[in-house]
Scaffold this motif. Structure first.
Motif, PDB file in Angstrom:
ATOM      1  N   SER A   7       0.904  -1.104  -0.041  1.00  0.00           N
ATOM      2  CA  SER A   7       0.008  -0.094   0.077  1.00  0.00           C
ATOM      3  C   SER A   7       0.999   1.313  -0.024  1.00  0.00           C
ATOM      4  CB  SER A   7      -0.898   0.050   1.320  1.00  0.00           C
ATOM      5  OG  SER A   7      -1.802   1.204   1.222  1.00  0.00           O
ATOM      6  N   PRO A   8       1.491   1.555  -1.379  1.00  0.00           N
ATOM      7  CA  PRO A   8       2.721   2.362  -1.172  1.00  0.00           C
ATOM      8  C   PRO A   8       2.412   4.019  -0.672  1.00  0.00           C
ATOM      9  CG  PRO A   8       2.419   1.144  -3.326  1.00  0.00           C
ATOM     10  CD  PRO A   8       1.156   0.992  -2.508  1.00  0.00           C
ATOM     11  N   ILE A   9       3.201   4.616   0.197  1.00  0.00           N
ATOM     12  CA  ILE A   9       3.358   5.735   0.764  1.00  0.00           C
ATOM     13  C   ILE A   9       4.761   6.359   0.178  1.00  0.00           C
ATOM     14  CG2 ILE A   9       1.883   5.275   2.559  1.00  0.00           C
ATOM     15  CD1 ILE A   9       4.258   5.454   4.248  1.00  0.00           C
ATOM     16  N   ALA A  10       4.678   7.666  -0.054  1.00  0.00           N
ATOM     17  CA  ALA A  10       5.977   8.434  -0.214  1.00  0.00           C
ATOM     18  C   ALA A  10       6.620   9.133   1.097  1.00  0.00           C
ATOM     19  CB  ALA A  10       5.736   9.320  -1.357  1.00  0.00           C
ATOM     20  N   LEU A  11       7.696   9.309   1.076  1.00  0.00           N
ATOM     21  CA  LEU A  11       8.389  10.192   2.161  1.00  0.00           C
ATOM     22  C   LEU A  11       8.049  11.531   1.956  1.00  0.00           C
ATOM     23  CD1 LEU A  11      12.067   8.615   1.929  1.00  0.00           C
ATOM     24  CD2 LEU A  11      10.453   8.628   4.002  1.00  0.00           C
ATOM     25  N   PRO A  12       8.082  12.473   2.957  1.00  0.00           N
ATOM     26  CA  PRO A  12       7.547  14.027   2.778  1.00  0.00           C
ATOM     27  C   PRO A  12       8.308  14.493   2.010  1.00  0.00           C
ATOM     28  CG  PRO A  12       7.832  13.251   5.065  1.00  0.00           C
ATOM     29  CD  PRO A  12       8.393  12.037   4.253  1.00  0.00           C
ATOM     30  N   SER A  13       7.585  15.387   1.127  1.00  0.00           N
ATOM     31  CA  SER A  13       8.179  16.362   0.039  1.00  0.00           C
ATOM     32  C   SER A  13       8.860  17.493   0.588  1.00  0.00           C
ATOM     33  CB  SER A  13       7.222  16.597  -1.162  1.00  0.00           C
ATOM     34  OG  SER A  13       6.103  17.558  -0.722  1.00  0.00           O
ATOM     35  N   LYS A  14       9.444  18.375   0.117  1.00  0.00           N
ATOM     36  CA  LYS A  14       9.922  19.645   0.427  1.00  0.00           C
ATOM     37  C   LYS A  14       8.813  20.413   0.408  1.00  0.00           C
ATOM     38  CE  LYS A  14      14.359  19.364  -1.808  1.00  0.00           C
ATOM     39  NZ  LYS A  14      15.380  19.337  -0.588  1.00  0.00           N
ATOM     40  N   ALA A  15       7.686  20.360  -0.278  1.00  0.00           N
ATOM     41  CA  ALA A  15       6.730  21.271  -0.034  1.00  0.00           C
ATOM     42  C   ALA A  15       5.827  21.041   1.041  1.00  0.00           C
ATOM     43  CB  ALA A  15       5.684  21.081  -1.209  1.00  0.00           C
ATOM     44  N   GLU A  16       5.652  19.667   1.351  1.00  0.00           N
ATOM     45  CA  GLU A  16       4.905  19.167   2.675  1.00  0.00           C
ATOM     46  C   GLU A  16       5.624  19.684   3.925  1.00  0.00           C
ATOM     47  OE1 GLU A  16       2.804  15.155   1.975  1.00  0.00           O
ATOM     48  OE2 GLU A  16       4.903  15.082   1.284  1.00  0.00           O
ATOM     49  N   LEU A  17       7.039  19.534   4.050  1.00  0.00           N
ATOM     50  CA  LEU A  17       7.844  19.952   5.010  1.00  0.00           C
ATOM     51  C   LEU A  17       7.809  21.668   5.185  1.00  0.00           C
ATOM     52  CD1 LEU A  17       9.926  19.644   7.323  1.00  0.00           C
ATOM     53  CD2 LEU A  17      11.745  19.644   5.477  1.00  0.00           C
ATOM     54  N   ALA A  18       7.682  22.363   4.045  1.00  0.00           N
ATOM     55  CA  ALA A  18       7.482  23.843   4.335  1.00  0.00           C
ATOM     56  C   ALA A  18       6.478  24.230   4.881  1.00  0.00           C
ATOM     57  CB  ALA A  18       7.547  24.225   2.882  1.00  0.00           C
ATOM     58  N   THR A  19       4.958  23.415   4.998  1.00  0.00           N
ATOM     59  CA  THR A  19       3.985  23.802   5.963  1.00  0.00           C
ATOM     60  C   THR A  19       4.282  23.781   7.351  1.00  0.00           C
ATOM     61  OG1 THR A  19       3.185  21.284   5.961  1.00  0.00           O
ATOM     62  CG2 THR A  19       2.394  22.466   4.090  1.00  0.00           C
ATOM     63  N   ALA A  20       5.139  23.174   7.806  1.00  0.00           N
ATOM     64  CA  ALA A  20       5.771  23.148   8.977  1.00  0.00           C
ATOM     65  C   ALA A  20       6.704  24.359   9.223  1.00  0.00           C
ATOM     66  CB  ALA A  20       6.411  21.944   9.520  1.00  0.00           C
ATOM     67  N   MET A  21       7.456  24.350   8.437  1.00  0.00           N
ATOM     68  CA  MET A  21       8.730  25.291   8.756  1.00  0.00           C
ATOM     69  C   MET A  21       8.068  26.581   8.595  1.00  0.00           C
ATOM     70  SD  MET A  21      11.375  23.575   9.130  1.00  0.00           S
ATOM     71  CE  MET A  21      12.749  24.508   8.728  1.00  0.00           C
TER      72      MET A  21
END
Length: 287
Positions: free
Chosen positions: A148-162
């Motif tokens: 059930s594939p998942i991807a590692l967080p992207s730079k864009a996803e991390l930016a939501t936290a940063m």
């Protein structure tokens, strides 16, 4: 002061030294003490008592101290060793260098997720899972969760936290809808993107990394070194922001006695988060 490097920039000798120090901690039985400590302080919203390690403002300072203690033990064995970090927004496939046989080894085999390659494979004879947390005596992984594939967080996803401007917010647990800490830790209310950032990485690796005993996988340390680096970068991006809550929560607050404020002691060390906000006299991160 010493330097923590990006794992992709380690030389072959540096990888060998890190692996050798980790294996020696395992041989001495010290490694299991760190696994037990993490399990002890993995306290969820639904449980009573202080939440020091997860789902709380102290997630970041608690893990900073935890990594420092582990690193000090490694450096007693080999003073050249530091914990490398893994930027999972860049090295984001099972083919990345850290999963090669000369470092952490690869994913688990299909039938039981047992890691068969690298120095931490059970068959290599140096990495037996102990402590009774699981029935498995071998390290398990399921990189990318092929079923059930998942991807590692992207730079864009991390930016939501940063991009969050405040450190944390009420109710100071996994349900906080704003604040850097929970955006980075990665708890959400559900849906297809339930696991974000830090949490998604644990899910992507799978196997031993799914539970409270996740330090049984040495990948844990590289993952959390990057989380620690991200806290440092967030502080640089938001220099006026500070750890929250600053004051001890009042008795009427549902999180009183559970969420640790700036000047309250962090168990088990009896140190305050305020003493762990700046690491630059101890170590730095290489870019």
């Amino acid at each position: 002061m010493y330097t923590r490097k990006n794992q992709r920039n380690l030389t072959g000798a540096e990888k060998k030294r890190f692996v050798g120090a980790v294996l020696e901690l395992k041989r001495r039985g010290t490694y299991e003490e760190f696994v037990r400590l993490h399990s002890r302080y993995y306290v969820s919203d639904a449980e009573g008592g202080v939440r020091a390690g997860h789902m709380a403002p102290s997630f970041l300072p608690w893990h900073r101290r935890y990594l420092l203690d582990f690193e000090r033990e490694l450096r007693k064995i080999d003073a050249t060793v530091t914990i490398p970090y893994w930027d999972w927004t860049t090295d984001n496939t099972p083919a990345a260098a850290l999963w090669r046989d000369d470092f952490l080894g690869g994913t688990g085999r299909e039938r039981d997720q047992q890691v068969m390659t690298g120095p931490f494979a059970y068959s290599a004879g140096n990495w037996t899972i102990k402590g009774g947390v699981t029935d498995d005596r071998f390290l398990t992984r399921d990189l990318g969760r092929p079923s059930s594939p998942i991807a590692l967080p992207s730079k864009a996803e991390l930016a939501t936290a940063m991009n969050e401007k405040v450190y944390d917010a009420a109710p100071w647990d996994s349900t906080a809808t704003s604040g850097f800490r929970n955006r980075l830790e990665g708890w959400t209310s559900g849906g297809s993107e339930r696991w974000r950032n830090h949490n998604r990485v644990h899910r992507w690796i799978g196997g031993a990394m799914l539970g409270a005993a996740s330090p049984n996988d040495p990948a844990f340390w590289l993952h959390h070194a990057f989380v620690d680096l991200l806290w440092d970068r967030w502080q640089q991006k938001h220099p006026k922001a500070t750890y929250l809550p600053r004051k001890k929560l009042p008795a009427g607050d549902p999180q009183s006695g559970r969420a640790i404020s700036l000047e309250e002691p962090l168990p088990p060390w009896n140190v305050k988060p305020s003493t762990l906000l700046d690491h630059r006299t101890i170590y730095r991160y290489a870019t």
